[in-house]
Design an enzyme around this catalytic site. Structure first.
Site, PDB file in Angstrom:
ATOM      1  N   GLU A 141      54.425  -9.396 -18.294  1.00 11.40           N
ATOM      2  CA  GLU A 141      54.110  -8.020 -17.884  1.00 11.40           C
ATOM      3  C   GLU A 141      55.397  -7.243 -17.728  1.00 11.40           C
ATOM      4  OE1 GLU A 141      50.732  -7.379 -15.128  1.00 11.40           O
ATOM      5  OE2 GLU A 141      51.401  -9.288 -14.326  1.00 11.40           O
ATOM      6  N   GLY A 171      32.496  -2.388  -0.594  1.00  6.39           N
ATOM      7  CA  GLY A 171      33.823  -1.925  -1.050  1.00  6.39           C
ATOM      8  C   GLY A 171      33.701  -0.825  -2.087  1.00  6.39           C
ATOM      9  N   ALA A 172      32.617  -0.041  -1.984  1.00  7.65           N
ATOM     10  CA  ALA A 172      32.350   0.987  -2.999  1.00  7.65           C
ATOM     11  C   ALA A 172      33.320   2.166  -2.913  1.00  7.65           C
ATOM     12  CB  ALA A 172      30.918   1.500  -2.847  1.00  7.65           C
ATOM     13  N   LYS A 228      36.445   2.119  -8.124  1.00  8.60           N
ATOM     14  CA  LYS A 228      36.750   3.380  -8.823  1.00  8.60           C
ATOM     15  C   LYS A 228      37.293   3.117 -10.231  1.00  8.60           C
ATOM     16  CE  LYS A 228      40.563   5.306  -7.567  1.00  8.60           C
ATOM     17  NZ  LYS A 228      41.531   5.782  -6.593  1.00  8.60           N
ATOM     18  N   HIS A 276      44.203 -17.244 -13.935  1.00  8.82           N
ATOM     19  CA  HIS A 276      44.168 -16.816 -15.344  1.00  8.82           C
ATOM     20  C   HIS A 276      44.806 -17.826 -16.311  1.00  8.82           C
ATOM     21  CE1 HIS A 276      42.987 -13.227 -13.384  1.00  8.82           C
ATOM     22  NE2 HIS A 276      44.172 -12.754 -13.134  1.00  8.82           N
ATOM     23  N   ASP A 285      37.024 -13.909 -13.015  1.00 11.70           N
ATOM     24  CA  ASP A 285      38.397 -14.046 -13.480  1.00 11.70           C
ATOM     25  C   ASP A 285      38.437 -13.130 -14.691  1.00 11.70           C
ATOM     26  OD1 ASP A 285      40.607 -14.858 -15.149  1.00 11.70           O
ATOM     27  OD2 ASP A 285      40.852 -16.543 -13.791  1.00 11.70           O
ATOM     28  N   HIS A 286      39.059 -11.967 -14.550  1.00 12.39           N
ATOM     29  CA  HIS A 286      38.860 -10.970 -15.605  1.00 12.39           C
ATOM     30  C   HIS A 286      39.448 -11.405 -16.952  1.00 12.39           C
ATOM     31  CE1 HIS A 286      42.948  -9.492 -14.642  1.00 12.39           C
ATOM     32  NE2 HIS A 286      42.928  -8.883 -15.806  1.00 12.39           N
ATOM     33  N   GLY A 327      36.540   1.709  -2.558  1.00 15.74           N
ATOM     34  CA  GLY A 327      37.874   1.140  -2.830  1.00 15.74           C
ATOM     35  C   GLY A 327      38.349   1.368  -4.257  1.00 15.74           C
ATOM     36  N   ASP A 328      39.557   0.842  -4.487  1.00 14.45           N
ATOM     37  CA  ASP A 328      40.264   1.055  -5.746  1.00 14.45           C
ATOM     38  C   ASP A 328      39.581   0.367  -6.946  1.00 14.45           C
ATOM     39  OD1 ASP A 328      42.843   1.754  -7.176  1.00 14.45           O
ATOM     40  OD2 ASP A 328      42.837  -0.423  -7.415  1.00 14.45           O
TER      41      ASP A 328
HETATM   42  N1  LIG Z   1      42.165  -3.153  -7.296  1.00 14.90           N
HETATM   43  C1  LIG Z   1      42.307  -4.038  -8.271  1.00 14.90           C
HETATM   44  O1  LIG Z   1      42.769  -3.726  -9.372  1.00 14.90           O
HETATM   45  C2  LIG Z   1      41.890  -5.441  -8.070  1.00 14.90           C
HETATM   46  C3  LIG Z   1      41.282  -5.869  -6.912  1.00 14.90           C
HETATM   47  N2  LIG Z   1      40.860  -7.155  -6.788  1.00 14.90           N
HETATM   48  C4  LIG Z   1      40.186  -7.615  -5.567  1.00 14.90           C
HETATM   49  O2  LIG Z   1      39.076  -6.782  -5.301  1.00 14.90           O
HETATM   50  C5  LIG Z   1      38.894  -6.636  -3.905  1.00 14.90           C
HETATM   51  C6  LIG Z   1      38.910  -5.147  -3.553  1.00 14.90           C
HETATM   52  O3  LIG Z   1      40.158  -4.604  -3.923  1.00 14.90           O
HETATM   53  P1  LIG Z   1      40.469  -3.054  -3.844  1.00 14.90           P
HETATM   54  O4  LIG Z   1      39.313  -2.237  -4.263  1.00 14.90           O
HETATM   55  O5  LIG Z   1      41.761  -2.887  -4.570  1.00 14.90           O
HETATM   56  O6  LIG Z   1      40.726  -2.841  -2.290  1.00 14.90           O
HETATM   57  P2  LIG Z   1      40.760  -1.461  -1.481  1.00 14.90           P
HETATM   58  O7  LIG Z   1      41.628  -1.690  -0.303  1.00 14.90           O
HETATM   59  O8  LIG Z   1      41.051  -0.309  -2.355  1.00 14.90           O
HETATM   60  O9  LIG Z   1      39.253  -1.302  -0.981  1.00 14.90           O
HETATM   61  C7  LIG Z   1      38.725  -2.091   0.044  1.00 14.90           C
HETATM   62  C8  LIG Z   1      37.283  -1.716   0.257  1.00 14.90           C
HETATM   63  O10 LIG Z   1      36.804  -2.500   1.333  1.00 14.90           O
HETATM   64  C9  LIG Z   1      36.150  -1.647   2.264  1.00 14.90           C
HETATM   65  N3  LIG Z   1      36.279  -2.190   3.607  1.00 14.90           N
HETATM   66  C10 LIG Z   1      37.393  -2.634   4.226  1.00 14.90           C
HETATM   67  N4  LIG Z   1      37.088  -3.048   5.476  1.00 14.90           N
HETATM   68  C11 LIG Z   1      35.771  -2.873   5.633  1.00 14.90           C
HETATM   69  C12 LIG Z   1      34.863  -3.111   6.693  1.00 14.90           C
HETATM   70  N5  LIG Z   1      35.247  -3.641   7.866  1.00 14.90           N
HETATM   71  N6  LIG Z   1      33.562  -2.805   6.501  1.00 14.90           N
HETATM   72  C13 LIG Z   1      33.156  -2.279   5.334  1.00 14.90           C
HETATM   73  N7  LIG Z   1      33.951  -2.036   4.280  1.00 14.90           N
HETATM   74  C14 LIG Z   1      35.248  -2.327   4.441  1.00 14.90           C
HETATM   75  C15 LIG Z   1      36.871  -0.337   2.136  1.00 14.90           C
HETATM   76  O11 LIG Z   1      36.020   0.688   2.593  1.00 14.90           O
HETATM   77  P3  LIG Z   1      36.522   1.830   3.596  1.00 14.90           P
HETATM   78  O12 LIG Z   1      37.934   2.120   3.243  1.00 14.90           O
HETATM   79  O13 LIG Z   1      35.569   2.958   3.360  1.00 14.90           O
HETATM   80  O14 LIG Z   1      36.368   1.199   4.912  1.00 14.90           O
HETATM   81  C16 LIG Z   1      37.072  -0.259   0.626  1.00 14.90           C
HETATM   82  O15 LIG Z   1      35.912   0.206   0.012  1.00 14.90           O
HETATM   83  C17 LIG Z   1      40.022  -7.439  -3.261  1.00 14.90           C
HETATM   84  O16 LIG Z   1      39.549  -8.729  -3.005  1.00 14.90           O
HETATM   85  C18 LIG Z   1      41.080  -7.523  -4.337  1.00 14.90           C
HETATM   86  O17 LIG Z   1      41.864  -8.673  -4.222  1.00 14.90           O
HETATM   87  C19 LIG Z   1      41.001  -8.056  -7.812  1.00 14.90           C
HETATM   88  C20 LIG Z   1      41.609  -7.703  -8.979  1.00 14.90           C
HETATM   89  C21 LIG Z   1      42.124  -6.384  -9.210  1.00 14.90           C
HETATM   90  O1  LIG Z   2      44.858 -10.424 -11.833  1.00 10.69           O
HETATM   91  C1  LIG Z   2      45.896  -9.867 -12.124  1.00 10.69           C
HETATM   92  O2  LIG Z   2      46.103  -9.496 -13.394  1.00 10.69           O
HETATM   93  C2  LIG Z   2      47.030  -8.470 -13.717  1.00 10.69           C
HETATM   94  C3  LIG Z   2      47.292  -8.581 -15.211  1.00 10.69           C
HETATM   95  O3  LIG Z   2      46.085  -8.351 -15.876  1.00 10.69           O
HETATM   96  P1  LIG Z   2      46.079  -7.778 -17.362  1.00 10.69           P
HETATM   97  O4  LIG Z   2      44.643  -7.681 -17.696  1.00 10.69           O
HETATM   98  O5  LIG Z   2      46.804  -6.460 -17.314  1.00 10.69           O
HETATM   99  O6  LIG Z   2      46.840  -8.761 -18.198  1.00 10.69           O
HETATM  100  C4  LIG Z   2      48.303  -8.605 -12.937  1.00 10.69           C
HETATM  101  O7  LIG Z   2      49.116  -7.457 -13.145  1.00 10.69           O
HETATM  102  C5  LIG Z   2      47.989  -8.698 -11.464  1.00 10.69           C
HETATM  103  O8  LIG Z   2      49.188  -8.923 -10.737  1.00 10.69           O
HETATM  104  C6  LIG Z   2      47.018  -9.820 -11.195  1.00 10.69           C
HETATM  105  O9  LIG Z   2      46.574  -9.730  -9.840  1.00 10.69           O
END
Ligand SMILES: NC(=O)C1=CN([C@@H]2O[C@H](COP(=O)(O)OP(=O)(O)OC[C@H]3O[C@@H](n4cnc5c(N)ncnc54)[C@H](OP(=O)(O)O)[C@@H]3O)[C@@H](O)[C@H]2O)C=CC1
Ligand SMILES: O=C1O[C@H](COP(=O)(O)O)[C@@H](O)[C@H](O)[C@H]1O
Length: 506
Positions: free
Chosen positions: A239, A31-32, A38, A263, A200-201, A34-35
């Site tokens: 929030e 998931g490198a 980054k 949390h 669990d952040h 992904g959001d």
């Molecule tokens: N974003 C956040 O703030 C938070 C996220 N999380 C958790 O972290 C995890 C990731 O979230 P987030 O980064 O937001 O998600 P994104 O949708 O932004 O990223 C998903 C990642 O998974 C990869 N991916 C999806 N399908 C495949 C596949 N079949 N094979 C290989 N790679 C794949 C994507 O790569 P590509 O697109 O290149 O295929 C991408 O890098 C989730 O479980 C989410 O619940 C938890 C707390 C906060």
């Molecule tokens: O895990 C989550 O936490 C955030 C709140 O985190 P905080 O560090 O800003 O207090 C929450 O907005 C989000 O919905 C939830 O998935």
């Protein structure tokens, strides 16, 4: 009367670890692209690197489906650091050295053969850098992919290491008790519990990590931390943001899964646990588990009496109009999803029986604030009442975020007001600049193999067990769904919950 404030306004003092405390290793990031990677993971790794908390030698292998080259990946990482890093990115050799450790390989995680190529790549880097076979797998992907990844790690030989292997996994951990148990069973085929780091952040937040020290290093609190002196405990995570662009996920999860199951219950465990004789990960986790085991279970039929669910309607937050939940993008007009939860919990053990713990969390509330309030018993309440004087209770407030502070409300005679007894607040504000983010603390711990501030399966399972009847009661719609205006502190029913014991939210 004036409040007394002590404040430490210093640069955060980052202790310099001896690099040899962190084993050289390979960090494999699914998931490198992904959001989360980054916004949180790359910046955390970079800050640890600048603070000398990364190993002597390491490589970071990024994976995603996108057909990126190493060059594109490094550019992406650099942009992430420019935007999100706590330490400003510098253009010197340190940053180049850090970026040089990044490599990218396109991999669809459902493609079994891809893992053999990945193993070749990792082994090549291990040989080049003379790194032992220590591999940390970070799964920053949707939960539905976890099973296929972990079984492929085992089947391909990626997990057969001469050194150690660890797995970091993100929330959500399951959607209910059964799915969490299924997920854990699958994980445990590939990794031992001691190798699994469930993030669990909230456990990475400095003031949550401080809870144990607050009690341990202050005998006065240690002596008072029980039912004899404490009237009630209140934990709030409010929030101002709404559903944002996460409608798909959030409308299925609600505040109960998104915040309470993880949390809020983690903060409750950290607040209520007794200090173990030795401060070790095993002992702390044991004490946390004991709290969850003593948490009085709710029957589905009782949920409505102890849990308030709410959903925000339109309103105003800090002068800005805010849409109601049902009007948000991606949410349908009939959604009964909970964006607010308040609940009363009882811990039936020797230390806490009879002390209500109240929790409250919601989106689109008046302010962003995570806070623990401990209200002490007030036997003097009726004793000193003269000339309409009322003695306020002593209150300990621990602000977790965005402010980090501890304050204690005491009662003092005010010579400037006819010697009336009035409350004053003694406050310590951490107010530190440049404090490491939760992800830095947590990643640093995982790199060193310290699981203290990660959720153990026992805690996760017991949390789902407590939450499960609430999910069922919501599903059957036997709990009222209260509307609250955006910008408020939730529905009135949440205030009434405390009024039943003659308390109020502080
Ligand atoms: N974003 C956040 O703030 C938070 C996220 N999380 C958790 O972290 C995890 C990731 O979230 P987030 O980064 O937001 O998600 P994104 O949708 O932004 O990223 C998903 C990642 O998974 C990869 N991916 C999806 N399908 C495949 C596949 N079949 N094979 C290989 N790679 C794949 C994507 O790569 P590509 O697109 O290149 O295929 C991408 O890098 C989730 O479980 C989410 O619940 C938890 C707390 C906060
Ligand atoms: O895990 C989550 O936490 C955030 C709140 O985190 P905080 O560090 O800003 O207090 C929450 O907005 C989000 O919905 C939830 O998935």
């Amino acid at each position: 009367m004036n409040d007394v404030t002590v404040s430490r306004d210093t640069e955060y003092n980052v202790s310099v670890l001896n690099k040899s405390e962190v084993d050289s290793m390979t960090f494999v990031l699914f998931g490198a692209t992904g959001d989360l990677a980054k916004r949180k993971i790359f910046p955390a790794l970079y800050n640890l690197f600048l603070d000398n908390k990364m190993p002597q030698s390491f490589s970071i292998i990024g994976l995603g489906r996108r057909e990126w080259s190493d060059f594109t990946f490094k550019k992406h990482v650099r942009e992430s650091l420019s935007t999100f890093s706590r330490h400003e990115i510098n253009d010197g050799p340190k940053t180049d050295e850090f970026l040089n450790s990044f490599h990218y390989s396109p991999l669809d995680v459902t493609d079994d053969e891809g893992y053999e190529r990945l193993l070749d790549m990792i082994q090549r880097h291990e040989e080049e850098l003379n790194i032992p076979e220590n591999r940390l797998f970070y799964l920053s992907v949707a939960p539905s992919l976890i099973d296929v990844i972990t079984s492929n790690i085992t089947n391909s030989g990626l997990g057969s290491v001469k050194g150690w292997k660890r797995l970091i996994i993100e929330k959500p951990f399951g959607h209910d008790l059964k799915s969490a148990q299924d997920l854990n069973e699958k994980l445990s085929k590939a990794f031992e519990e001691s190798e699994i780091y469930r993030i669990d952040h909230y456990l990475g937040k400095p003031m949550v990590q401080n809870l144990e020290a607050l009690e341990f290093a202050n005998p006065i609190f240690q002596a008072l931390w029980n039912k004899q002196y404490i009237a009630n405990v209140q934990i709030t995570a409010s929030e101002t943001v709404g559903v944002e662009d996460r409608a798909n996920y959030y409308d299925q999860a609600g505040a109960i899964r998104d915040m309470v199951q993880n949390h809020m219950l983690q903060i409750l465990m950290m607040t209520a646990m007794q200090l173990p004789k030795r401060i070790s990960s095993k002992d702390i986790r044991y004490e946390k588990k004991k709290i969850m085991e003593s948490l009085r279970p709710l029957q589905k039929e009782e949920v409505a009496s102890h849990v308030v669910r709410g959903q925000y309607g339109p309103g105003e937050i800090q002068g800005e109009f805010a849409l109601g939940y049902k009007e948000e993008d991606g949410i349908n007009n009939f959604s009964k999803n909970d964006t607010f939860i308040a609940a009363r919990l009882w811990i039936d053990d020797n230390f806490w029986s009879g002390v209500p713990f109240y929790i409250r969390t919601g989106k689109r509330m008046k302010e962003k604030s995570t806070r623990i309030v401990i209200e002490f018993k007030n036997p003097l309440k009726d004793l000193y009442i003269t000339q309409n004087e009322e003695i306020s209770p002593n209150i300990l407030t621990i602000d977790i975020s965005p402010n980090e502070s501890v304050s204690l409300q005491l009662n003092i005679k005010n010579p400037l007001n006819d010697n009336k007894i009035e409350p004053v607040t003694v406050a310590y504000s951490a107010n530190q600049k440049n404090v490491p983010e939760a992800y830095e603390f947590l990643l640093s711990d995982a790199l060193r193999g310290d699981p203290t501030f990660f959720a153990h399966w026992n805690e996760v399972e017991l949390s789902w067990r407590w939450v499960q009847p609430i999910l069922e009661a919501f599903e059957e719609d036997i709990v009222p769904l209260h509307s609250y205006p955006a910008g408020s502190m939730g529905p009135e029913a949440a205030d009434q919950l405390l009024e039943e014991e003659e308390f109020q939210w502080w």
